[in-house]
Design a protein around this motif. Structure first.
Motif, PDB file in Angstrom:
ATOM      1  N   ARG A 137      23.951  33.821  38.170  1.00  0.00           N
ATOM      2  CA  ARG A 137      23.890  32.094  37.687  1.00  0.00           C
ATOM      3  C   ARG A 137      22.525  32.602  36.546  1.00  0.00           C
ATOM      4  O   ARG A 137      22.759  32.046  35.491  1.00  0.00           O
ATOM      5  CB  ARG A 137      23.247  31.304  38.809  1.00  0.00           C
ATOM      6  CG  ARG A 137      23.340  29.923  37.795  1.00  0.00           C
ATOM      7  CD  ARG A 137      23.110  28.713  39.165  1.00  0.00           C
ATOM      8  NE  ARG A 137      24.749  29.091  40.166  1.00  0.00           N
ATOM      9  CZ  ARG A 137      24.216  28.927  41.532  1.00  0.00           C
ATOM     10  NH1 ARG A 137      22.879  29.386  41.432  1.00  0.00           N
ATOM     11  NH2 ARG A 137      25.474  29.496  42.367  1.00  0.00           N
ATOM     12  N   LEU A 141      22.465  32.639  32.490  1.00  0.00           N
ATOM     13  CA  LEU A 141      21.767  31.881  31.345  1.00  0.00           C
ATOM     14  C   LEU A 141      21.105  32.877  30.431  1.00  0.00           C
ATOM     15  O   LEU A 141      20.579  32.003  29.653  1.00  0.00           O
ATOM     16  CB  LEU A 141      21.057  30.981  32.629  1.00  0.00           C
ATOM     17  CG  LEU A 141      19.750  30.276  31.698  1.00  0.00           C
ATOM     18  CD1 LEU A 141      20.734  28.635  31.042  1.00  0.00           C
ATOM     19  CD2 LEU A 141      18.376  29.573  32.788  1.00  0.00           C
ATOM     20  N   GLU A 303      29.509  18.328  35.748  1.00  0.00           N
ATOM     21  CA  GLU A 303      28.808  19.604  36.485  1.00  0.00           C
ATOM     22  C   GLU A 303      28.301  20.173  35.126  1.00  0.00           C
ATOM     23  O   GLU A 303      27.720  20.592  35.261  1.00  0.00           O
ATOM     24  CB  GLU A 303      30.006  20.288  36.828  1.00  0.00           C
ATOM     25  CG  GLU A 303      31.332  20.726  37.505  1.00  0.00           C
ATOM     26  CD  GLU A 303      32.357  19.041  38.016  1.00  0.00           C
ATOM     27  OE1 GLU A 303      31.851  18.310  36.840  1.00  0.00           O
ATOM     28  OE2 GLU A 303      32.818  18.487  39.530  1.00  0.00           O
ATOM     29  N   GLU A 304      28.585  19.516  33.490  1.00  0.00           N
ATOM     30  CA  GLU A 304      27.934  20.294  32.595  1.00  0.00           C
ATOM     31  C   GLU A 304      26.614  19.508  32.395  1.00  0.00           C
ATOM     32  O   GLU A 304      25.705  19.806  32.329  1.00  0.00           O
ATOM     33  CB  GLU A 304      28.562  20.030  31.367  1.00  0.00           C
ATOM     34  CG  GLU A 304      30.397  20.230  31.052  1.00  0.00           C
ATOM     35  CD  GLU A 304      31.288  19.320  29.854  1.00  0.00           C
ATOM     36  OE1 GLU A 304      31.036  18.472  29.649  1.00  0.00           O
ATOM     37  OE2 GLU A 304      31.528  20.091  29.394  1.00  0.00           O
ATOM     38  N   TYR A 307      24.373  21.570  34.657  1.00  0.00           N
ATOM     39  CA  TYR A 307      24.332  23.017  34.240  1.00  0.00           C
ATOM     40  C   TYR A 307      23.055  22.521  33.155  1.00  0.00           C
ATOM     41  O   TYR A 307      22.368  23.788  33.095  1.00  0.00           O
ATOM     42  CB  TYR A 307      25.361  23.334  33.475  1.00  0.00           C
ATOM     43  CG  TYR A 307      24.947  25.062  32.441  1.00  0.00           C
ATOM     44  CD1 TYR A 307      24.492  26.060  33.007  1.00  0.00           C
ATOM     45  CD2 TYR A 307      25.233  24.908  31.387  1.00  0.00           C
ATOM     46  CE1 TYR A 307      24.252  27.331  32.824  1.00  0.00           C
ATOM     47  CE2 TYR A 307      24.309  25.920  30.554  1.00  0.00           C
ATOM     48  CZ  TYR A 307      24.565  27.124  31.079  1.00  0.00           C
ATOM     49  OH  TYR A 307      24.716  28.102  30.797  1.00  0.00           O
ATOM     50  N   TYR A 308      23.725  21.350  32.002  1.00  0.00           N
ATOM     51  CA  TYR A 308      22.498  21.539  31.244  1.00  0.00           C
ATOM     52  C   TYR A 308      21.478  21.357  31.623  1.00  0.00           C
ATOM     53  O   TYR A 308      20.108  21.152  31.308  1.00  0.00           O
ATOM     54  CB  TYR A 308      22.898  20.563  29.701  1.00  0.00           C
ATOM     55  CG  TYR A 308      24.168  21.256  28.928  1.00  0.00           C
ATOM     56  CD1 TYR A 308      23.553  22.676  28.928  1.00  0.00           C
ATOM     57  CD2 TYR A 308      25.103  20.865  29.241  1.00  0.00           C
ATOM     58  CE1 TYR A 308      24.699  23.021  28.166  1.00  0.00           C
ATOM     59  CE2 TYR A 308      26.551  21.603  28.646  1.00  0.00           C
ATOM     60  CZ  TYR A 308      25.758  23.371  28.264  1.00  0.00           C
ATOM     61  OH  TYR A 308      27.218  24.052  27.348  1.00  0.00           O
ATOM     62  N   TRP A 310      20.065  21.682  34.560  1.00  0.00           N
ATOM     63  CA  TRP A 310      19.319  23.284  35.134  1.00  0.00           C
ATOM     64  C   TRP A 310      18.592  23.694  33.851  1.00  0.00           C
ATOM     65  O   TRP A 310      16.907  23.935  34.100  1.00  0.00           O
ATOM     66  CB  TRP A 310      20.024  23.231  35.969  1.00  0.00           C
ATOM     67  CG  TRP A 310      19.431  25.029  36.502  1.00  0.00           C
ATOM     68  CD1 TRP A 310      18.288  25.055  37.201  1.00  0.00           C
ATOM     69  CD2 TRP A 310      19.925  25.978  36.414  1.00  0.00           C
ATOM     70  NE1 TRP A 310      18.169  26.509  37.303  1.00  0.00           N
ATOM     71  CE2 TRP A 310      19.225  27.149  36.994  1.00  0.00           C
ATOM     72  CE3 TRP A 310      21.049  26.871  35.606  1.00  0.00           C
ATOM     73  CZ2 TRP A 310      19.344  28.498  36.841  1.00  0.00           C
ATOM     74  CZ3 TRP A 310      21.905  28.202  35.486  1.00  0.00           C
ATOM     75  CH2 TRP A 310      20.798  29.107  36.583  1.00  0.00           C
ATOM     76  N   VAL A 626      29.122  27.442  31.064  1.00  0.00           N
ATOM     77  CA  VAL A 626      29.071  25.818  32.553  1.00  0.00           C
ATOM     78  C   VAL A 626      30.566  26.511  33.394  1.00  0.00           C
ATOM     79  O   VAL A 626      30.665  26.399  34.198  1.00  0.00           O
ATOM     80  CB  VAL A 626      29.793  24.686  31.523  1.00  0.00           C
ATOM     81  CG1 VAL A 626      30.198  23.476  32.098  1.00  0.00           C
ATOM     82  CG2 VAL A 626      28.618  24.519  30.557  1.00  0.00           C
ATOM     83  N   ALA A 629      29.010  29.639  35.290  1.00  0.00           N
ATOM     84  CA  ALA A 629      28.098  28.281  36.502  1.00  0.00           C
ATOM     85  C   ALA A 629      28.149  27.584  37.464  1.00  0.00           C
ATOM     86  O   ALA A 629      27.670  27.116  38.317  1.00  0.00           O
ATOM     87  CB  ALA A 629      26.476  26.910  35.459  1.00  0.00           C
ATOM     88  N   LYS A 630      29.283  27.978  37.327  1.00  0.00           N
ATOM     89  CA  LYS A 630      29.711  26.471  38.659  1.00  0.00           C
ATOM     90  C   LYS A 630      30.561  27.255  40.303  1.00  0.00           C
ATOM     91  O   LYS A 630      31.202  26.479  40.005  1.00  0.00           O
ATOM     92  CB  LYS A 630      31.562  25.427  37.691  1.00  0.00           C
ATOM     93  CG  LYS A 630      30.938  24.139  37.017  1.00  0.00           C
ATOM     94  CD  LYS A 630      31.876  24.069  35.986  1.00  0.00           C
ATOM     95  CE  LYS A 630      32.917  23.456  37.389  1.00  0.00           C
ATOM     96  NZ  LYS A 630      34.188  23.130  35.980  1.00  0.00           N
ATOM     97  N   ILE A 635      24.886  24.362  41.157  1.00  0.00           N
ATOM     98  CA  ILE A 635      23.827  24.924  39.970  1.00  0.00           C
ATOM     99  C   ILE A 635      22.558  24.584  40.936  1.00  0.00           C
ATOM    100  O   ILE A 635      22.124  23.489  40.856  1.00  0.00           O
ATOM    101  CB  ILE A 635      24.385  24.092  38.959  1.00  0.00           C
ATOM    102  CG1 ILE A 635      26.044  24.614  38.088  1.00  0.00           C
ATOM    103  CG2 ILE A 635      23.214  24.523  37.758  1.00  0.00           C
ATOM    104  CD1 ILE A 635      26.250  24.136  37.981  1.00  0.00           C
TER     105      ILE A 635
END
Length: 645
Positions: A137, A141, A303-304, A307-308, A310, A626, A629-630, A635
């Motif tokens: 992960r 990133l 989920e998006e 991710y963003y 984080w 994304v 990351a899932k 996440i």
């Protein structure tokens, strides 16, 4: 097998170090070349002793040592020597065109120098993690970060070329003089730029091919090499502007004395390097955090958002981590400016540029407020953080008081009647907060308040179980209380001692703040060992106000960079090179604060329009990030600091 892999890792690092060492030696050797240029030395074949004795010697204006005159004096120009495009005002001033292009180049250059540092750190963190899912992960990133910077690299190169052509056409005599002195360094700069671009493409496009085993260590080594090239590039560019502010390696007429290292290593070179490296990291973190906030607000799925959210937290954490030592680096730079020329320091802090530091104070306060506000809103992601909410108002009150002291001006701009009514330019009460003794205490208080807010954030979803929890909490309270009291006492004591003694009080104040940072966070992390989580971090479940705080962080620092760049250039007043090469152009005067603020604001606006374009391009390729990351766990179950599990 593990021993073999370990040996491979060690040998890869040794090989990388050897490669970097040989490369840097080959690049730095020209700086220590013979003191007389070959085409001007009289030591050609057949030269007599009498001819050799004709070499003129002169004294270095900074190092105060003699050297052979190896270049022409600084030209004495007139207003007619400056070409102009004859455009409507203010573009009729060449410096406005240069100002705009140089500022945009600096913005993008700072961004592309900071992002590889983040990528290197995050990639290594991912490699050192025991959980391969979490490591992947962080690796994704880091890959995402470097992808963002690719377009910015192209824009930086284009702006650099445009800046070069603008100097050649608009300031030909100035450019000829500077290029004549820094000729070897400029060739090194060009070679380093090519090396950085080549390393960047290998680093980016080889990410998937070098994702496992020994090749992954080779890839991480390329990240280190990329940052070596980028940092060296920045330091060479800094030497040019440092020479303009604090010339060395030339005599009083501006004649080059043959020692390139003296020209590069001026009085302000090292403090500018440190200040720029730290500033670039804050700026880069702010831009990437704004990128994450942009995508968070535009996200259509949870989920998006997760991710963003984080990504924004990681970026903000790195930006604030660099923001804390930034005021100390700026203080060192100002101290060295005073040391080089006291009049320059007076012009900056007590003369025509002094009121710009009030704007600086407002922007720095905005940075700290945005950071602390983001941490407090970030507690919404974690169950159990409610028990710390009651402390927020006290921390905000403490920061607000410190901020008000920080932005208080020393003198006021007033009409004669107002001066008479107040009894002078300095207010009998409020004016006491406008001196540096009070401001040193204020900025250290703001930094310590930010550290306290971060410690609360770290333990928001933790129930501490160590046996020495009571002792640990008592140590933290005592440490911050002693540091704050010591900081305030030294700020008050500074009123009763001479200025040349008062400046030394900043050292124990800084030591107290740094002790709270390192020892305080260290004790807090040790206390959280084996703690019971109150629940997982629910990434994405955060107020949209927090994302606006991230935008405020990025925009405020962009404005701050524009402001400090203007201040640094303006302190030379009517000199191209301070007290060596006079600026004789028709526009060799200092603009009003209002005009300068408008130009800086326009530069900031243009940069962020460019950034939105870069964000849009990045949006075309973010779906894969994304999706990656899932995979596996939720996440961000492990983050760089605090609020994990």
């Amino acid at each position: 097998m593990k021993a073999i892999n370990q040996r491979k890792k060690i040998w890869s690092l040794i090989s990388l170090g050897t490669l970097v060492g040989f490369l840097l030696v080959s690049l730095i050797m020209p700086l220590f070349a013979a003191p007389v240029l070959a085409d001007e030395a009289p030591a050609a074949a057949g030269a007599t002793a009498g001819e050799a004795a004709k070499v003129e010697m002169s004294k270095d204006i900074y190092y105060k040592i003699p050297g052979p005159v190896s270049g022409p004096p600084a030209p004495k120009l007139t207003a007619s020597d400056y070409p102009s495009y004859k455009l409507p005002y203010p573009l009729s001033e060449n410096r406005i065109i240069i100002w705009f292009i140089a500022q945009q180049h600096l913005f993008f250059g700072s961004f592309v120098l900071a992002v590889p540092i983040f990528c290197m750190v995050i990639e290594i963190i991912g490699m050192l993690m025991k959980d391969p899912v979490e490591g992947k992960r962080y690796d994704d990133l880091a890959h995402h970060f470097i992808k963002i910077s690719l377009t910015a690299y192209s824009v930086t190169a284009i702006l650099g070329g445009l800046l070069l052509f603008s100097f050649i056409t608009l300031y030909p005599d100035f450019f000829r003089y500077i290029a004549g002195i820094f000729k070897p360094a400029m060739h090194i700069y060009a070679l380093l730029f090519l090396a950085e671009i080549g390393t960047l493409y290998i680093y980016y496009y080889g990410w998937d091919r070098m994702s496992e085993g020994f090749l992954k260590w080779v890839h991480a080594s390329l990240g280190v090499l990329l940052n070596v090239f980028g940092t060296t590039l920045m330091m060479l560019a800094n030497s040019w502007l440092a020479f303009m502010m604090s010339p060395a390696g030339v005599d009083e007429q501006g004649r080059y004395l043959g020692n390139l290292w003296h020209v590069v290593h001026t009085a302000l070179w090292n403090p500018i390097n440190v200040h720029r490296i730290i500033g670039n990291m804050v700026f880069g973190g702010g831009v990437v955090a704004a990128y994450a906030a942009y995508h968070f607000l535009a996200a259509k799925t949870q989920e998006e958002k997760a991710y963003y959210d984080w990504m924004g937290y990681v970026s903000m954490f790195m930006a604030v981590g660099a923001l804390i030592p930034l005021p100390f680096a700026g203080y060192w730079l100002m101290r060295e400016v005073y040391g080089f020329r006291q009049q320059m320091g007076i012009t900056l802090m007590g003369g025509i540029l002094a009121w710009l530091f009030i704007i600086q104070a407002v922007l720095i306060g905005a940075l700290f407020f945005a950071s602390v506000y983001y941490l407090f809103t970030g507690m919404e992601r974690m169950k159990g953080s409610e028990r710390y909410q009651k402390y927020i108002k006290y921390l905000l009150f403490l920061m607000t008081v410190a901020f008000l002291v920080w932005l208080t001006p020393h003198t006021m701009v007033m009409r004669p009647a107002e001066l008479k009514a107040m009894g002078g330019q300095q207010h009998p009460v409020v004016g006491n907060f406008g001196v540096m003794s009070a401001k040193n205490g204020a900025v250290n208080t703001m930094i310590m308040t930010t550290i306290m807010a971060f410690i609360l954030y770290q333990r928001s979803n933790k129930i501490i179980t160590v046996k020495w929890a009571t002792l640990g909490n008592a140590l933290l309270v005592a440490m911050f209380a002693i540091a704050l009291l010591n900081n305030w006492w030294l700020a008050i004591y500074g009123y009763y001692i001479p200025a040349n003694v008062r400046i030394g009080l900043s050292v124990p104040q800084v030591l107290g703040t740094l002790t709270c940072l390192f020892a305080g966070c260290g004790i807090n992390i040790a206390m959280m060992k084996g703690s019971k989580p109150t629940g997982p971090v629910e990434w994405g479940k955060i107020s949209v106000r927090s994302q606006y705080a991230l935008f405020a962080l990025g925009v405020s620092f962009t404005w701050l960079m524009a402001l400090m760049g203007y201040i640094r250039s303006s302190v030379r007043l009517f000199w191209h090179v301070m007290e060596v090469f006079r600026d004789s152009s028709p526009w060799a005067f200092t603009h009003t604060i209002g005009f300068a603020a408008n130009v800086m604001s326009f530069n900031v606006l243009v940069f962020w329009v460019f950034c939105l374009f870069v964000f849009w391009l990045g949006e075309l390729t973010t779906a894969h990030a994304v999706k990656e990351a899932k995979r596996g766990k939720v996440i961000g179950e492990t983050v760089i600091a605090g609020g994990s599990e």
